[in-house]
Design a protein around this motif. Structure first.
Motif, short mmCIF file in Angstrom:
data_model
loop_
_atom_site.label_atom_id
_atom_site.label_comp_id
_atom_site.label_asym_id
_atom_site.label_seq_id
_atom_site.Cartn_x
_atom_site.Cartn_y
_atom_site.Cartn_z
N THR A 61 0.97 -1.18 -0.10
CA THR A 61 -0.04 0.18 -0.21
C THR A 61 0.83 1.26 0.04
OG1 THR A 61 -1.86 -1.07 1.23
CG2 THR A 61 -1.98 1.20 1.28
N PHE A 62 1.95 1.17 0.90
CA PHE A 62 2.96 2.50 0.93
C PHE A 62 3.31 2.70 -0.58
CE2 PHE A 62 7.12 4.20 0.63
CZ PHE A 62 6.96 5.33 1.66
N PHE A 63 3.77 1.68 -1.42
CA PHE A 63 4.40 2.00 -2.62
C PHE A 63 3.18 2.06 -3.63
CE2 PHE A 63 7.93 -0.33 -0.69
CZ PHE A 63 8.96 0.68 -0.99
N ARG A 64 1.87 2.06 -3.41
CA ARG A 64 0.97 2.47 -4.29
C ARG A 64 0.86 4.05 -4.21
NH1 ARG A 64 -2.53 -2.07 -2.76
NH2 ARG A 64 -3.91 -0.66 -1.51
N HIS A 65 1.18 4.74 -3.19
CA HIS A 65 1.09 6.18 -2.85
C HIS A 65 2.59 6.79 -3.29
CE1 HIS A 65 -2.95 5.81 -1.52
NE2 HIS A 65 -2.71 4.74 -0.80
N PHE A 66 3.60 6.22 -2.57
CA PHE A 66 4.81 6.87 -2.83
C PHE A 66 5.81 5.91 -3.53
CE2 PHE A 66 2.65 8.20 1.05
CZ PHE A 66 2.40 9.51 0.63
N ALA A 67 6.94 6.78 -4.20
CA ALA A 67 7.91 5.99 -4.78
C ALA A 67 8.85 5.33 -3.89
CB ALA A 67 8.50 6.83 -5.96
N ASP A 68 9.15 6.33 -2.71
CA ASP A 68 10.28 5.95 -1.60
C ASP A 68 9.65 6.80 -0.42
OD1 ASP A 68 11.38 8.37 -1.90
OD2 ASP A 68 12.51 7.71 -3.56
N LYS A 69 10.81 6.40 0.71
CA LYS A 69 10.22 7.22 1.87
C LYS A 69 10.57 8.56 1.82
CE LYS A 69 14.46 6.19 4.44
NZ LYS A 69 15.25 5.80 5.76
N ARG A 70 11.54 8.86 0.81
CA ARG A 70 11.60 10.45 0.96
C ARG A 70 10.54 10.92 0.28
NH1 ARG A 70 15.83 11.84 -3.51
NH2 ARG A 70 14.22 11.13 -4.79
N GLU A 71 9.73 10.41 -0.67
CA GLU A 71 8.78 11.15 -1.29
C GLU A 71 7.66 11.41 -0.41
OE1 GLU A 71 8.64 12.67 -3.99
OE2 GLU A 71 10.72 12.37 -4.17
N VAL A 72 7.49 10.81 0.81
CA VAL A 72 6.44 11.21 1.83
C VAL A 72 6.54 12.78 2.15
CG1 VAL A 72 5.46 10.57 4.05
CG2 VAL A 72 6.44 8.79 2.64
N LEU A 73 7.69 13.32 2.19
CA LEU A 73 7.88 14.57 2.58
C LEU A 73 7.64 15.58 1.41
CD1 LEU A 73 11.22 14.03 4.62
CD2 LEU A 73 9.08 14.71 5.68
N PHE A 74 7.88 15.04 0.37
CA PHE A 74 7.77 15.88 -1.00
C PHE A 74 6.35 15.79 -1.66
CE2 PHE A 74 11.99 15.66 0.48
CZ PHE A 74 12.38 16.91 0.57
N GLY A 75 5.57 14.81 -1.31
CA GLY A 75 4.45 14.52 -2.03
C GLY A 75 3.41 15.50 -2.53
N GLY A 76 3.69 16.92 -1.84
CA GLY A 76 2.61 17.91 -2.04
C GLY A 76 3.22 18.94 -3.27
N ALA A 77 4.50 18.64 -3.64
CA ALA A 77 5.06 19.70 -4.30
C ALA A 77 4.35 19.91 -5.78
CB ALA A 77 6.37 19.06 -4.43
N GLY A 78 3.83 18.90 -6.16
CA GLY A 78 3.18 18.95 -7.60
C GLY A 78 1.74 19.72 -7.41
N THR A 79 1.18 19.67 -6.14
CA THR A 79 0.08 20.37 -5.71
C THR A 79 0.52 21.93 -5.73
OG1 THR A 79 -1.10 18.47 -4.98
CG2 THR A 79 -1.97 20.69 -4.37
N LEU A 80 1.44 21.99 -4.86
CA LEU A 80 1.98 23.36 -4.71
C LEU A 80 2.27 24.20 -6.08
CD1 LEU A 80 2.71 25.62 -2.62
CD2 LEU A 80 4.92 24.66 -2.57
N ARG A 81 2.95 23.52 -6.81
CA ARG A 81 3.39 24.06 -8.24
C ARG A 81 2.13 24.20 -9.10
NH1 ARG A 81 6.40 20.49 -9.70
NH2 ARG A 81 5.23 19.01 -10.73
N GLU A 82 1.13 23.33 -9.16
CA GLU A 82 -0.08 23.59 -9.84
C GLU A 82 -1.09 24.94 -9.31
OE1 GLU A 82 -2.47 20.23 -9.94
OE2 GLU A 82 -0.93 18.94 -10.82
N LEU A 83 -0.90 25.00 -7.96
CA LEU A 83 -1.75 26.18 -7.37
C LEU A 83 -1.00 27.43 -7.69
CD1 LEU A 83 -2.64 24.89 -3.75
CD2 LEU A 83 -4.00 25.17 -5.50
N MET A 84 0.13 27.38 -7.67
CA MET A 84 1.11 28.67 -7.67
C MET A 84 1.01 29.40 -9.07
SD MET A 84 4.30 28.72 -4.97
CE MET A 84 4.62 30.26 -5.16
N VAL A 85 1.33 28.20 -9.98
CA VAL A 85 1.21 28.46 -11.38
C VAL A 85 -0.21 28.91 -12.06
CG1 VAL A 85 1.39 27.35 -13.70
CG2 VAL A 85 3.32 26.97 -12.06
N GLY A 86 -1.22 28.30 -11.66
CA GLY A 86 -2.34 28.32 -12.02
C GLY A 86 -2.77 30.09 -11.43
N ALA A 87 -2.65 30.29 -10.13
CA ALA A 87 -2.74 31.68 -9.66
C ALA A 87 -2.16 32.64 -10.42
CB ALA A 87 -2.41 31.77 -8.19
N ALA A 88 -0.96 32.60 -10.64
CA ALA A 88 -0.18 33.47 -11.72
C ALA A 88 -0.67 33.62 -12.74
CB ALA A 88 1.33 33.28 -11.75
#
Length: 201
Positions: A43-70
């Motif tokens: 189940t973990f690997f269905r959501h994250f590529a590795d344990k590092r990505e748990v901390l950075f999983g929101g990066a894509g959402t943040l990018r979409e929000l900021m780019v969309g707002a600009a």
């Protein structure tokens, strides 16, 4: 347990953060994270590529929000005002997440690999924001300068916010930081380094 696990991603993120703080990022295994969350490694690997990505999983959402707002800022908005709209969108994402953001940042600060990943994330965010400004008709180097200024404001404002009590809100902190940058560029501001006339008779 069935194939559908309620809020599996959130449970894994919470479990990982707890373990990273308790045991350290390097010492924590995926198996331990899954067990703490009451889930399986699969189940973990269905959501994250590795344990590092748990901390950075929101990066894509943040990018979409900021780019969309600009991108959606009024056509009449100056480049720095489009960046301000992106910063407000970023602030909205982090509202009510002060404690979690502080813990996440403490884990990153304790590990050089994670610090490098954070810098890569910010560089990617800056590049995406610059591209959004170019899409609005902003030429270079103005697009790159405005985007990088926005990322600097975000990084410094975010650091101030997580190291504080959570009030004022991150949106208010980012707006104040951007205003300070504008003041510095205009030749004023508390951080401008401008020489003040001496006191005395």
């Amino acid at each position: 347990m069935g194939r559908w696990e309620p809020n599996a991603r959130g449970r894994l993120e919470q479990a990982a953060l707890e373990l990273y703080v308790e045991r350290g990022y390097v010492q924590t295994t995926v198996a331990e994270i899954a067990a703490r969350a009451g889930l399986t490694e699969r189940t973990f690997f269905r959501h994250f590529a590795d344990k590092r990505e748990v901390l950075f999983g929101g990066a894509g959402t943040l990018r979409e929000l900021m780019v969309g707002a600009a991108t959606d800022a009024p056509d009449s908005a100056a480049p720095i005002d489009a960046v301000a709209a992106a910063l407000r969108a970023a602030g909205a994402m982090f509202e009510e997440r002060h404690d979690g953001a502080r813990l996440r940042q403490s884990v990153i600060a304790a590990n050089a690999e994670l610090q490098e990943r954070e810098l890569i994330k910010l560089a990617s965010l800056g590049a995406a924001l610059a591209e959004a400004l170019r899409g609005r008709g902003v030429g270079d180097p103005a697009a790159g300068l405005a985007a990088e200024a926005g990322i600097a404001v975000f990084r410094i404002g975010f650091e101030q916010w997580i190291n504080g009590p959570g009030e004022p809100s991150i949106t208010q902190v980012l707006e104040a930081s951007l205003a300070e940058l504008k003041a510095v560029l205009a030749g004023g501001g508390s951080g401008s380094g401008a020489r003040r006339p001496p006191h005395g008779p």
